[in-house]
Structures are given as structure tokens and as C-alpha cells.
Design a protein around this motif. Structure first.
Motif, mmCIF file in Angstrom:
data_model
loop_
_atom_site.group_PDB
_atom_site.id
_atom_site.type_symbol
_atom_site.label_atom_id
_atom_site.label_comp_id
_atom_site.label_asym_id
_atom_site.label_seq_id
_atom_site.Cartn_x
_atom_site.Cartn_y
_atom_site.Cartn_z
ATOM 1 N N LEU A 190 0.835 -1.209 0.000
ATOM 2 C CA LEU A 190 0.000 0.000 0.000
ATOM 3 C C LEU A 190 0.866 1.254 0.000
ATOM 4 O O LEU A 190 0.582 2.221 -0.721
ATOM 5 C CB LEU A 190 -0.923 0.000 1.225
ATOM 6 C CG LEU A 190 -2.173 -0.865 1.180
ATOM 7 C CD1 LEU A 190 -2.909 -0.801 2.516
ATOM 8 C CD2 LEU A 190 -3.098 -0.427 0.057
ATOM 9 N N ALA A 191 1.913 1.243 0.822
ATOM 10 C CA ALA A 191 2.808 2.407 0.874
ATOM 11 C C ALA A 191 3.531 2.587 -0.454
ATOM 12 O O ALA A 191 3.692 3.721 -0.939
ATOM 13 C CB ALA A 191 3.814 2.233 2.014
ATOM 14 N N GLN A 192 3.966 1.503 -1.067
ATOM 15 C CA GLN A 192 4.649 1.596 -2.358
ATOM 16 C C GLN A 192 3.718 2.134 -3.433
ATOM 17 O O GLN A 192 4.107 2.988 -4.241
ATOM 18 C CB GLN A 192 5.192 0.222 -2.756
ATOM 19 C CG GLN A 192 6.333 -0.272 -1.866
ATOM 20 C CD GLN A 192 6.718 -1.710 -2.156
ATOM 21 O OE1 GLN A 192 5.934 -2.482 -2.708
ATOM 22 N NE2 GLN A 192 7.938 -2.084 -1.779
ATOM 23 N N ASN A 193 2.482 1.644 -3.451
ATOM 24 C CA ASN A 193 1.513 2.125 -4.449
ATOM 25 C C ASN A 193 1.166 3.589 -4.224
ATOM 26 O O ASN A 193 1.028 4.360 -5.188
ATOM 27 C CB ASN A 193 0.246 1.270 -4.403
ATOM 28 C CG ASN A 193 0.491 -0.167 -4.847
ATOM 29 O OD1 ASN A 193 1.440 -0.451 -5.581
ATOM 30 N ND2 ASN A 193 -0.351 -1.078 -4.392
ATOM 31 N N ALA A 194 1.029 3.979 -2.957
ATOM 32 C CA ALA A 194 0.732 5.386 -2.656
ATOM 33 C C ALA A 194 1.876 6.284 -3.105
ATOM 34 O O ALA A 194 1.651 7.381 -3.624
ATOM 35 C CB ALA A 194 0.461 5.550 -1.163
ATOM 36 N N LYS A 195 3.108 5.825 -2.920
ATOM 37 C CA LYS A 195 4.258 6.618 -3.355
ATOM 38 C C LYS A 195 4.274 6.758 -4.875
ATOM 39 O O LYS A 195 4.538 7.844 -5.401
ATOM 40 C CB LYS A 195 5.550 5.969 -2.863
ATOM 41 C CG LYS A 195 6.805 6.733 -3.247
ATOM 42 C CD LYS A 195 8.024 6.238 -2.489
ATOM 43 C CE LYS A 195 8.318 4.793 -2.782
ATOM 44 N NZ LYS A 195 9.599 4.367 -2.145
ATOM 45 N N GLN A 196 3.970 5.681 -5.582
ATOM 46 C CA GLN A 196 3.925 5.746 -7.044
ATOM 47 C C GLN A 196 2.823 6.689 -7.523
ATOM 48 O O GLN A 196 3.015 7.444 -8.480
ATOM 49 C CB GLN A 196 3.716 4.348 -7.613
ATOM 50 C CG GLN A 196 4.902 3.415 -7.405
ATOM 51 C CD GLN A 196 4.619 1.992 -7.880
ATOM 52 O OE1 GLN A 196 3.509 1.686 -8.331
ATOM 53 N NE2 GLN A 196 5.615 1.123 -7.775
ATOM 54 N N ASP A 197 1.669 6.652 -6.849
ATOM 55 C CA ASP A 197 0.577 7.555 -7.223
ATOM 56 C C ASP A 197 0.978 9.017 -7.006
ATOM 57 O O ASP A 197 0.655 9.890 -7.830
ATOM 58 C CB ASP A 197 -0.678 7.232 -6.411
ATOM 59 C CG ASP A 197 -1.274 5.877 -6.783
ATOM 60 O OD1 ASP A 197 -0.942 5.370 -7.875
ATOM 61 O OD2 ASP A 197 -2.044 5.322 -5.973
ATOM 62 N N LYS A 198 1.671 9.289 -5.904
ATOM 63 C CA LYS A 198 2.105 10.664 -5.641
ATOM 64 C C LYS A 198 3.114 11.122 -6.676
ATOM 65 O O LYS A 198 3.082 12.279 -7.128
ATOM 66 C CB LYS A 198 2.710 10.756 -4.236
ATOM 67 C CG LYS A 198 1.690 10.640 -3.108
ATOM 68 C CD LYS A 198 2.356 10.795 -1.758
ATOM 69 C CE LYS A 198 1.337 10.692 -0.635
ATOM 70 N NZ LYS A 198 1.954 10.853 0.709
ATOM 71 N N GLN A 199 4.008 10.230 -7.066
ATOM 72 C CA GLN A 199 4.992 10.592 -8.091
ATOM 73 C C GLN A 199 4.311 10.861 -9.426
ATOM 74 O O GLN A 199 4.678 11.798 -10.143
ATOM 75 C CB GLN A 199 6.024 9.467 -8.232
ATOM 76 C CG GLN A 199 6.943 9.317 -7.032
ATOM 77 C CD GLN A 199 7.845 8.105 -7.128
ATOM 78 O OE1 GLN A 199 7.652 7.236 -7.980
ATOM 79 N NE2 GLN A 199 8.832 8.022 -6.246
ATOM 80 N N ALA A 200 3.292 10.038 -9.764
ATOM 81 C CA ALA A 200 2.558 10.256 -11.009
ATOM 82 C C ALA A 200 1.800 11.580 -10.969
ATOM 83 O O ALA A 200 1.774 12.329 -11.958
ATOM 84 C CB ALA A 200 1.597 9.097 -11.253
ATOM 85 N N ASP A 201 1.178 11.899 -9.819
ATOM 86 C CA ASP A 201 0.463 13.175 -9.693
ATOM 87 C C ASP A 201 1.429 14.353 -9.794
ATOM 88 O O ASP A 201 1.092 15.384 -10.391
ATOM 89 C CB ASP A 201 -0.277 13.226 -8.350
ATOM 90 C CG ASP A 201 -1.436 12.250 -8.295
ATOM 91 O OD1 ASP A 201 -1.892 11.818 -9.372
ATOM 92 O OD2 ASP A 201 -1.868 11.904 -7.177
ATOM 93 N N SER A 202 2.625 14.195 -9.227
ATOM 94 C CA SER A 202 3.609 15.270 -9.308
ATOM 95 C C SER A 202 4.032 15.506 -10.753
ATOM 96 O O SER A 202 4.177 16.661 -11.184
ATOM 97 C CB SER A 202 4.826 14.916 -8.451
ATOM 98 O OG SER A 202 5.825 15.908 -8.554
ATOM 99 N N LYS A 203 4.204 14.429 -11.515
ATOM 100 C CA LYS A 203 4.572 14.587 -12.925
ATOM 101 C C LYS A 203 3.448 15.252 -13.710
ATOM 102 O O LYS A 203 3.696 16.101 -14.571
ATOM 103 C CB LYS A 203 4.902 13.223 -13.519
ATOM 104 C CG LYS A 203 6.213 12.634 -13.034
ATOM 105 C CD LYS A 203 6.510 11.315 -13.716
ATOM 106 C CE LYS A 203 7.839 10.735 -13.245
ATOM 107 N NZ LYS A 203 8.134 9.434 -13.898
ATOM 108 N N LYS A 204 2.212 14.880 -13.409
ATOM 109 C CA LYS A 204 1.075 15.503 -14.090
ATOM 110 C C LYS A 204 1.027 17.003 -13.810
ATOM 111 O O LYS A 204 0.752 17.804 -14.701
ATOM 112 C CB LYS A 204 -0.230 14.838 -13.651
ATOM 113 C CG LYS A 204 -0.426 13.429 -14.188
ATOM 114 C CD LYS A 204 -1.735 12.851 -13.712
ATOM 115 C CE LYS A 204 -1.941 11.433 -14.238
ATOM 116 N NZ LYS A 204 -3.217 10.831 -13.750
ATOM 117 N N GLN A 205 1.283 17.382 -12.555
ATOM 118 C CA GLN A 205 1.283 18.797 -12.209
ATOM 119 C C GLN A 205 2.411 19.542 -12.927
ATOM 120 O O GLN A 205 2.226 20.678 -13.375
ATOM 121 C CB GLN A 205 1.416 18.951 -10.694
ATOM 122 C CG GLN A 205 0.192 18.495 -9.916
ATOM 123 C CD GLN A 205 0.366 18.650 -8.422
ATOM 124 O OE1 GLN A 205 1.429 19.050 -7.952
ATOM 125 N NE2 GLN A 205 -0.662 18.309 -7.661
#
Length: 202
Positions: free
Chosen positions: A146-161
Motif C-alpha cells: 500500500l505504501a509503495q503504491n501510494a508513493k507511485q501515485d504521488k509521483q505520477a500526480d507530481s509529474k502531471k502537475q
């Protein structure tokens, strides 16, 4: 008279556990000396059992175990592991449920502590005492994922921004260039005809 029968959706942590949990959540902000002192005082005053209960109050409190007594020092985590080895896997399951409901802020911390509990990237000979039983270890690994997936989601959101910011900058530059291309110096433009100028035909 009206009688109410209320049932709580989950066990409410005690005030003591919440206070210890706040220490755990803020552990990464202290210097090395303070971390070691906090860990020693907590073990002496409230004991490992209450530290475990406090670590279950939030994913951030669980992540705080990474920093006490120091990053890379797994003595407190090992104390908690030995205590949990004889318990049911409700500790890790409650953290999984809270992580799904509220999200994980310190993804690196949760991942590191979960890995330390099950012995990832560690020599088993360094892990004195009983290991986690399989049910607890499996749920702990689920928490790590869960922590790994959450980190990947945050990285993807940061790239989108970042991409959106770049698009906005390019769009702004394009509008600026377009407006500048339409601009004409007023001094080069012909003056409008004045209807009251002598000789103007009405």
C-alpha cells in the motif's frame, strides 16, 4: 424516557496512546540525541505494549518507529516485533484499514518499518527472538505494498502537475507572442478623419 444504544465503528485510542502516537508522528523532526532519549523514555515509562498501541493509531505513527531510536537502529522495532509475535494480526490489519481510509503521508517511513518488521533487507541472524507469524507477516507485506503504491501515485500526480505547469507556461508564451504580433505602434497608424474639420463633407 429515550434510551440510546450507541456502538463505535472502531476502538477509540486512549489519551495516553494518542499522546505517544504524536511523539511517534513527530519523531523524524527531532535530532539524533533527542530521538534516542525519547525512545528510552517511552520504553521505560509506557512500555512496548503501549508503544505498539500508539503505533496503530495512524500510518504516520507507525512510520515514526523508523526514526526511534535512530534510522537504521531496529532495536525498538524488534521489541515491538517480539511483542506482536504472540498476538493476533489485528495490529497490522488496523493499519491497513486506516491507510486505505485516510491515505499514507509518509510512504517511505511506512514502507521502511514494514520491511524491517518482516526482515526485508536484513539478515535473519540479526533479528533476535521470534519472527512474525505468517498471518501477521502477510498483512504487514500488504501494508508495505500500500505504501509503495501510494508513493507511485504521488509521483505520477507530481509529474502531471509539472506537465500541466509546463503547458500553462507554453500557452502563456503563445498568447504573449500572439498579442505582440497584433500590436501596432500608434504613431505609425493614420489618424481618424475628424468630422468637424473644415472641408469635411457631411
Amino acid at each position: 424516557p429515550v434510551s440510546l444504544h450507541l456502538r463505535m465503528a472502531e476502538v477509540v485510542p486512549s489519551l495516553r496512546d494518542l499522546c505517544v502516537g504524536r511523539f511517534l508522528e513527530a519523531a523524524r523532526h527531532y535530532d539524533d540525541g533527542s530521538r534516542r532519549e525519547i525512545a528510552a523514555v517511552l520504553v521505560e515509562v509506557v512500555g512496548v505494549e503501549r508503544i505498539v498501541a500508539a503505533a496503530a493509531t495512524s500510518p504516520e505513527a507507525f512510520a515514526g518507529l523508523r526514526y526511534l531510536p535512530a534510522p537504521g537502529d531496529f532495536s525498538l522495532i524488534d521489541d515491538c516485533r517480539r511483542f506482536l509475535a504472540a498476538k493476533r494480526p489485528t495490529f497490522f490489519q488496523s493499519l491497513v484499514d486506516r491507510s486505505k481510509a485516510r491515505g499514507i503521508k509518509d510512504c517511505d517511513g511506512v514502507e521502511a518499518v514494514a520491511k524491517a518488521f518482516v526482515g526485508n533487507d536484513r539478515f535473519k541472524r540479526d533479528m533476535t527472538g521470534p519472527l512474525l507469524p505468517k498471518p501477521s507477516a502477510d498483512i504487514c507485506r500488504a501494508l508495505r505494498r500500500l505504501a509503495q503504491n501510494a508513493k507511485q501515485d504521488k509521483q505520477a500526480d507530481s509529474k502531471k502537475q509539472q506537465w500541466r505547469y509546463q503547458d500553462l507556461r507554453l500557452h502563456g508564451k503563445h498568447r504573449q507572442l500572439s498579442s505582440s504580433s497584433r500590436y501596432r505602434d500608434p504613431s505609425t497608424q493614420p489618424l481618424p478623419r475628424n468630422p468637424h474639420f473644415p472641408g469635411y463633407d457631411h
